[in-house]
Design a protein around this motif. Structure first.
Motif, mmCIF file in Angstrom:
data_model
loop_
_atom_site.group_PDB
_atom_site.id
_atom_site.type_symbol
_atom_site.label_atom_id
_atom_site.label_comp_id
_atom_site.label_asym_id
_atom_site.label_seq_id
_atom_site.Cartn_x
_atom_site.Cartn_y
_atom_site.Cartn_z
ATOM 1 N N MET A 271 0.795 -1.226 0.000
ATOM 2 C CA MET A 271 0.000 0.000 0.000
ATOM 3 C C MET A 271 0.831 1.282 0.000
ATOM 4 S SD MET A 271 -3.179 1.004 2.529
ATOM 5 C CE MET A 271 -2.204 1.171 4.027
ATOM 6 N N VAL A 272 1.556 1.552 1.082
ATOM 7 C CA VAL A 272 2.261 2.829 1.225
ATOM 8 C C VAL A 272 3.766 2.611 1.200
ATOM 9 C CG1 VAL A 272 0.397 4.020 2.444
ATOM 10 C CG2 VAL A 272 2.018 2.625 3.742
ATOM 11 N N ARG A 273 4.491 3.726 1.077
ATOM 12 C CA ARG A 273 5.932 3.660 0.832
ATOM 13 C C ARG A 273 6.685 2.833 1.878
ATOM 14 N NH1 ARG A 273 9.130 6.785 -2.425
ATOM 15 N NH2 ARG A 273 7.392 8.233 -2.761
ATOM 16 N N TRP B 62 5.936 -0.797 0.585
ATOM 17 C CA TRP B 62 6.378 -1.292 -0.719
ATOM 18 C C TRP B 62 7.838 -0.995 -1.030
ATOM 19 C CZ3 TRP B 62 8.043 2.752 -3.535
ATOM 20 C CH2 TRP B 62 7.336 3.970 -3.521
ATOM 21 N N GLU B 63 8.434 -0.014 -0.388
ATOM 22 C CA GLU B 63 9.832 0.293 -0.681
ATOM 23 C C GLU B 63 10.753 -0.862 -0.273
ATOM 24 O OE1 GLU B 63 11.581 3.998 0.998
ATOM 25 O OE2 GLU B 63 11.449 4.666 -1.093
ATOM 26 N N PRO B 64 10.667 -1.387 0.966
ATOM 27 C CA PRO B 64 11.522 -2.543 1.297
ATOM 28 C C PRO B 64 11.158 -3.792 0.511
ATOM 29 C CG PRO B 64 10.046 -2.012 3.125
ATOM 30 C CD PRO B 64 9.935 -0.890 2.156
ATOM 31 N N PHE B 65 9.866 -3.959 0.186
ATOM 32 C CA PHE B 65 9.466 -5.109 -0.628
ATOM 33 C C PHE B 65 10.104 -5.022 -2.010
ATOM 34 C CE2 PHE B 65 6.129 -6.698 -3.694
ATOM 35 C CZ PHE B 65 6.418 -8.044 -3.544
ATOM 36 N N ALA B 66 9.999 -3.865 -2.656
ATOM 37 C CA ALA B 66 10.574 -3.703 -3.997
ATOM 38 C C ALA B 66 12.085 -3.899 -3.973
ATOM 39 C CB ALA B 66 10.218 -2.323 -4.554
ATOM 40 N N GLU B 67 12.751 -3.413 -2.927
ATOM 41 C CA GLU B 67 14.199 -3.605 -2.819
ATOM 42 C C GLU B 67 14.545 -5.087 -2.739
ATOM 43 O OE1 GLU B 67 17.977 -2.261 0.027
ATOM 44 O OE2 GLU B 67 15.920 -1.704 0.565
ATOM 45 N N ALA B 68 13.787 -5.838 -1.928
ATOM 46 C CA ALA B 68 14.044 -7.272 -1.804
ATOM 47 C C ALA B 68 13.793 -7.998 -3.116
ATOM 48 C CB ALA B 68 13.166 -7.857 -0.700
ATOM 49 N N VAL B 69 12.728 -7.610 -3.826
ATOM 50 C CA VAL B 69 12.433 -8.225 -5.120
ATOM 51 C C VAL B 69 13.557 -7.938 -6.109
ATOM 52 C CG1 VAL B 69 10.873 -8.175 -7.098
ATOM 53 C CG2 VAL B 69 9.941 -8.197 -4.772
ATOM 54 N N ASN B 70 13.996 -6.690 -6.173
ATOM 55 C CA ASN B 70 15.065 -6.336 -7.111
ATOM 56 C C ASN B 70 16.367 -7.032 -6.765
ATOM 57 O OD1 ASN B 70 13.419 -4.633 -8.652
ATOM 58 N ND2 ASN B 70 13.791 -2.880 -7.318
ATOM 59 N N ASN B 71 16.577 -7.329 -5.492
ATOM 60 C CA ASN B 71 17.802 -8.028 -5.088
ATOM 61 C C ASN B 71 17.820 -9.487 -5.524
ATOM 62 O OD1 ASN B 71 18.982 -5.783 -3.904
ATOM 63 N ND2 ASN B 71 18.264 -6.274 -1.842
ATOM 64 N N LEU B 72 16.664 -10.013 -5.942
ATOM 65 C CA LEU B 72 16.655 -11.381 -6.471
ATOM 66 C C LEU B 72 17.437 -11.476 -7.773
ATOM 67 C CD1 LEU B 72 12.949 -12.499 -5.829
ATOM 68 C CD2 LEU B 72 15.002 -13.264 -4.611
ATOM 69 N N GLY B 73 17.532 -10.356 -8.505
ATOM 70 C CA GLY B 73 18.354 -10.336 -9.713
ATOM 71 C C GLY B 73 17.593 -10.232 -11.014
ATOM 72 N N PRO B 74 16.717 -11.209 -11.354
ATOM 73 C CA PRO B 74 16.009 -11.126 -12.632
ATOM 74 C C PRO B 74 15.078 -9.919 -12.684
ATOM 75 C CG PRO B 74 15.906 -13.346 -11.719
ATOM 76 C CD PRO B 74 16.451 -12.472 -10.644
ATOM 77 N N PRO B 75 14.787 -9.431 -13.884
ATOM 78 C CA PRO B 75 13.887 -8.281 -14.003
ATOM 79 C C PRO B 75 12.452 -8.646 -13.656
ATOM 80 C CG PRO B 75 14.403 -9.159 -16.168
ATOM 81 C CD PRO B 75 15.286 -9.893 -15.192
ATOM 82 N N HIS C 90 -8.282 -3.122 -4.122
ATOM 83 C CA HIS C 90 -8.195 -2.429 -2.842
ATOM 84 C C HIS C 90 -6.786 -1.899 -2.619
ATOM 85 C CE1 HIS C 90 -12.009 -4.633 -1.206
ATOM 86 N NE2 HIS C 90 -12.283 -3.691 -2.076
ATOM 87 N N ILE C 91 -6.720 -0.699 -2.056
ATOM 88 C CA ILE C 91 -5.474 0.062 -2.043
ATOM 89 C C ILE C 91 -4.346 -0.651 -1.309
ATOM 90 C CG2 ILE C 91 -6.047 1.369 0.050
ATOM 91 C CD1 ILE C 91 -4.293 2.659 -3.199
ATOM 92 N N ASP C 92 -4.661 -1.497 -0.341
ATOM 93 C CA ASP C 92 -3.597 -2.187 0.386
ATOM 94 C C ASP C 92 -2.905 -3.244 -0.468
ATOM 95 O OD1 ASP C 92 -6.121 -3.459 0.572
ATOM 96 O OD2 ASP C 92 -5.539 -4.602 2.330
ATOM 97 N N HIS C 93 -3.394 -3.463 -1.688
ATOM 98 C CA HIS C 93 -2.772 -4.425 -2.601
ATOM 99 C C HIS C 93 -2.194 -3.773 -3.858
ATOM 100 C CE1 HIS C 93 -4.244 -8.081 -0.482
ATOM 101 N NE2 HIS C 93 -5.128 -7.203 -0.044
ATOM 102 N N VAL C 94 -2.566 -2.532 -4.136
ATOM 103 C CA VAL C 94 -2.172 -1.912 -5.409
ATOM 104 C C VAL C 94 -1.372 -0.627 -5.234
ATOM 105 C CG1 VAL C 94 -4.217 -2.889 -6.522
ATOM 106 C CG2 VAL C 94 -4.296 -0.521 -5.679
ATOM 107 N N GLY C 95 -1.167 -0.175 -4.001
ATOM 108 C CA GLY C 95 -0.538 1.122 -3.802
ATOM 109 C C GLY C 95 0.895 1.211 -4.299
ATOM 110 N N GLY C 96 1.588 0.088 -4.407
ATOM 111 C CA GLY C 96 3.000 0.108 -4.781
ATOM 112 C C GLY C 96 3.291 -0.206 -6.233
ATOM 113 N N THR C 97 2.315 -0.061 -7.113
ATOM 114 C CA THR C 97 2.531 -0.456 -8.515
ATOM 115 C C THR C 97 3.658 0.340 -9.180
ATOM 116 O OG1 THR C 97 0.703 1.004 -9.106
ATOM 117 C CG2 THR C 97 0.215 -1.347 -8.952
#
Length: 300
Positions: free
Chosen positions: A52-54, A57-70, A80-87
């Motif tokens: 939802m909010v920064r 989603w900010e630490p989540f996105a960092e962890a995802v990007n650290n996996l390596g593949p795009p 609902h906003i708690d599932h889409v706020g970090g698009t």
């Protein structure tokens, strides 16, 4: 920085629950706290929901990007906003969603309603409104298989446009908010009777179920949720008529019991309306239309 009125959750990290299937679980279960997932495929990553909010989603996105593949795709299980706020944290990914999700994301964000319903996150919603969310780029109107591993299936019960994600080779189903485990569900747009029936189909899809809220589970947790939803239907408009059960310790029972029981009672009388209890929780007048307010547009 910790937000006023809300304690920071325990350390969050991507957890592998099967080969190439990761979950990001946010403990607590209160309003605004949801789960997400990531699937590794030959061409890159598929993200399921974006929080939802920064601060989420900010630490989540960092962890995802650290996996390596795009990150090639984001699948949104519902709008609902708690599932889409970090698009916007995955700017180059295709965004898959139902027509209903697409319509809601194209609508104006009802920030005042969000602040009223989730005051613990009020300071972060101004940032979210300024940033905005990405639109759906690929509408899912039937069963779809965007990758060899990922199958996306339309469903209904929690909203008019739910999607569930099946990773058959891992025996995992990512159910979005059609599954709340050890957390009180919220059915203000749903149909508790239909939702309870849908859970039978979800149970047949996989042994491991990733819920939109709460811990990873399986059939036992599905049956507990199903029992609660059926109790809401049987309560005949009286929240106090819900009997004791596995749900006794679930968070936010008082507010959500009132919403869920009222919604089931309205539908039993052929009234597809927002429960007054939900309108009050959103800071809206009782009698506010279910659709066309608070970002709840009907599908186009």
């Amino acid at each position: 920085m910790a937000q006023a009125g809300r304690s920071q959750p325990e350390f969050r990290q991507l957890e592998a629950i099967a080969d190439g299937v990761y979950v990001w679980l946010q403990p607590g279960g209160e309003s605004g706290v949801s789960n997400a997932a990531v699937i590794v495929d030959d061409d890159g990553l598929t993200v399921i929901d974006t929080l939802m909010v920064r601060s989420q989603w900010e630490p989540f996105a960092e962890a995802v990007n650290n996996l390596g593949p795009p990150v090639r795709r984001c699948v949104l299980t519902h709008p609902h906003i708690d599932h889409v706020g970090g698009t916007k944290s995955f700017p180059h990914a295709a965004v898959y969603g139902s027509p209903y999700t697409s319509a809601v994301l194209d609508d104006e964000m009802p920030v005042d309603a969000y602040k009223a319903f989730m005051p613990a996150f009020a300071d972060e919603f101004d940032d979210l409104v300024e940033l905005g969310t990405r639109p759906v780029t690929h509408e899912v109107t039937g069963a779809a298989q965007p990758t060899p591993r990922v199958e996306v299936l339309p469903a209904t019960g929690h909203t008019d446009g739910d999607l569930i994600v099946l990773i058959a080779d891992a025996d995992v189903c990512i159910a979005g908010d059609l599954c709340y485990f050890d957390v009180t569900p919220l059915a203000f747009q749903g149909d508790p009777r239909q939702w309870a029936e849908m859970l039978d189909a979800i149970n047949d899809l996989a042994d491991t179920i990733v819920p939109g809220h709460g811990p990873v589970g399986g059939e036992q947790k599905i049956r507990e949720l199903q029992g609660y939803l059926r109790a809401c239907v049987a309560a005949n408009g009286e929240p106090g008529a819900i009997p004791a059960g596995p749900w006794d310790g679930w968070p936010e029972r008082d507010q959500r019991d009132a919403i869920n029981v009222e919604r089931a009672h309205l539908l039993a009388h052929q009234r597809d309306e927002m429960p007054d209890a939900m309108a009050r929780a959103l800071g809206l007048e009782p009698g506010t239309p279910l659709y066309g307010q608070a970002g709840q547009s009907r599908p186009r």
